[in-house]
Design an enzyme around this catalytic site. Structure first.
Site, PDB file in Angstrom:
ATOM      1  CE  LYS A  22      36.645  42.800  35.317  1.00  0.00           C
ATOM      2  NZ  LYS A  22      35.687  41.893  35.972  1.00  0.00           N
ATOM      3  CG  ASN A  23      38.298  39.368  37.727  1.00  0.00           C
ATOM      4  OD1 ASN A  23      37.466  40.275  37.566  1.00  0.00           O
ATOM      5  ND2 ASN A  23      38.458  38.379  36.857  1.00  0.00           N
ATOM      6  CB  CYS A 116      25.766  38.522  32.690  1.00  0.00           C
ATOM      7  SG  CYS A 116      26.962  37.236  32.446  1.00  0.00           S
ATOM      8  CG  ASP A 305      38.210  36.420  32.333  1.00  0.00           C
ATOM      9  OD1 ASP A 305      37.124  35.983  31.904  1.00  0.00           O
ATOM     10  OD2 ASP A 305      38.339  36.868  33.477  1.00  0.00           O
ATOM     11  NE  ARG A 397      31.662  44.899  33.285  1.00  0.00           N
ATOM     12  CZ  ARG A 397      31.763  43.614  32.939  1.00  0.00           C
ATOM     13  NH1 ARG A 397      31.378  43.207  31.750  1.00  0.00           N
ATOM     14  NH2 ARG A 397      32.231  42.729  33.781  1.00  0.00           N
TER      15      ARG A 397
END
Ligand code: UD1
Length: 417
Positions: A22-23, A116, A305, A397
């Site tokens: 994703k990143n 966030c 993460d 996500r």
């Protein structure tokens, strides 16, 4: 919002190919704005954040299509340099479009990304880098208005090695005249992937993966095909799950060096781990032991993460493991949910003391954020009885078909609409 239902305590066994990162795909989607032709991105995970990035590109006027894991972008038709608030809100990392839009059009208007789930996410370093390249930046009515008639190469020293600020600086610097040298740059593998994509497009960039990145501005080519690198955090998630549920896992399509710190932790916890080429095999009897303190750091340190899933695995280890979170202030919000499952975790500022309990007990919990949500799934797989995980939009996500992957390993997990 959907829920996951897990009947825990099943041994997990099997082989999984790890999804694209994703990143990595998000900044590369942003970089596709700079290509004077078609970008073909392979190995793109099917994720809510990727959908949001594609929606932003379409709003900007780009042609974007997806076929399986391939995404095709043609940015020649770009018509606007503004991203409306509603699209900005859909993805927390949308600020990554700033440097590329500014570079391509000389202007970028984005609404403030705002706070966030991991606490306030400032973008001062992004803005400082763009200012160094000659941009003027104003805040107007909740929008950031960035303008530069001409970007000029510059020396950019980042006060801390922010991943997003490094990427924005690289993307804008590609469009500047002359040379840019970014020092104290982030060294994450995803930055190397961005460099690889841009170099394929004809950019002159060296140094990604080290603290100093040199970019010489110049026009980019007309067609680029690039395969997104494997997701090291997803890899660490599946490894943590099998470590605490017990079983055997073979991960394929990964770069083992990218998860070295996580592998070392899992080895210390008592897992058997073998690395062969682009594969990692882990076997665990589920009887883990506490490990020496884990401090999250920018790459090549232990990734923030991967912290929640490793914490979840160690909630059933013998002894006390200590974690120190140095990157994001609010990274422990999932801990209250793990406690509801019987975990013994004490928080003191940036430190979490995780004392293993014999068993976790399934109950109803809710994802607080992406990786915190994944940690609840890891815990649910090892827990006795039924766990339901709510608010799974957060998890979706970042994980492509998490349920399917875990079912293939023998987990009893299903998604309730
Ligand atoms: C990226 C990753 C995210 C990961 C994080 C750290 C993407 C899309 N997301 O996020 O999954 O958790 O790296 O590895 O790649 N900071 C500032 N000012 C800034 C920018 C950042 O103070 O202008 C601070 C942040 O608050 C945070 C730290 O720097 O404490 C690291 O943030 P950063 O590396 O920028 O993370 P992201 O790029 O947002």
């Amino acid at each position: 919002m959907g829920k996951l239902k897990i009947n825990g305590g099943k041994r997990l066994e099997g082989t999984l190919a790890v999804q694209g990162a994703k990143n990595s795909v998000l900044p590369i989607l942003s970089a596709s704005i700079l290509i004077a032709g078609e970008s073909i991105l392979k190995n793109c995970p099917d994720l809510k954040d990727v959908d949001a990035a594609m929606a932003i590109l379409r709003h900007l006027g780009c042609q974007v299509t997806r076929s399986g894991k391939d995404i095709y972008i043609d940015a020649r038709t770009l018509t606007t340099s503004q991203i409306p608030d509603q699209l900005m809100r859909e993805m927390r990392s949308s600020v990554i479009f700033l440097g590329a839009i500014l570079g391509r059009t000389g202007e970028a208007v984005l609404s403030m990304p705002g706070g966030c789930e991991l606490g306030p996410r400032p973008i001062d370093l992004h803005l400082k880098a763009l200012r160094a390249l000659g941009a003027t930046i104003e805040e107007r009515g909740g929008n950031i208005v960035c303008r530069a008639e001409k970007l000029r190469g510059a020396a950019i020293n980042l006060d801390s090695p922010s991943v997003g600020a490094t990427e924005n600086a690289m993307l804008a610097a590609v469009c500047a005249t002359g040379e840019t040298v970014i020092t104290n740059a982030a060294r994450e593998p995803e930055i190397v992937d961005l460099q690889n994509f841009l170099v394929k497009a004809g950019a002159e960039i060296t140094g990604a993966g080290t603290s100093t990145i040199t970019v010489s501005g110049g026009p980019l080519g007309v067609q680029v095909t690039h395969k997104i690198l494997p997701d090291r955090i997803v890899a660490a998630t599946y490894l943590s799950a099998v470590a605490c549920a017990g079983g055997r896992l073979e991960l394929t399509d990964i770069v083992p060096d990218h998860i070295e710190t996580a592998l070392n932790c899992l080895r210390n916890a008592g897992c058997q781990i073998q690395v062969v080429g682009d594969r990692v095999q882990l076997s665990s009897d589920g009887e883990l032991r506490a490990i020496s303190p884990v401090v999250t750091r920018p790459y090549p340190g232990f990734p923030t993460d991967a912290q929640p899933c490793l914490v979840a695995a160690l909630t059933v280890a013998q002894g006390t493991s200590v974690f120190i979170e140095t990157i994001f202030r609010n990274r422990y919000r999932y801990v209250d949910e793990l406690r509801r499952m019987g975990a013994d975790i004490k928080l003191e500022g940036r430190a979490a003391m995780v004392t293993g309990v014999k068993r976790l007990t399934g109950t109803s919990v809710a994802a607080t954020d992406l990786r915190g949500g994944a940690a609840l799934v890891v815990a649910g797989l090892a827990a006795d009885g039924e766990t339901t995980v709510g608010e799974i939009d957060h998890i979706e996500r970042g994980y492509d078909d998490l349920t399917g992957a875990l079912r293939r390993l023998g987990a009893d997990i299903s998604r309730l609409a």
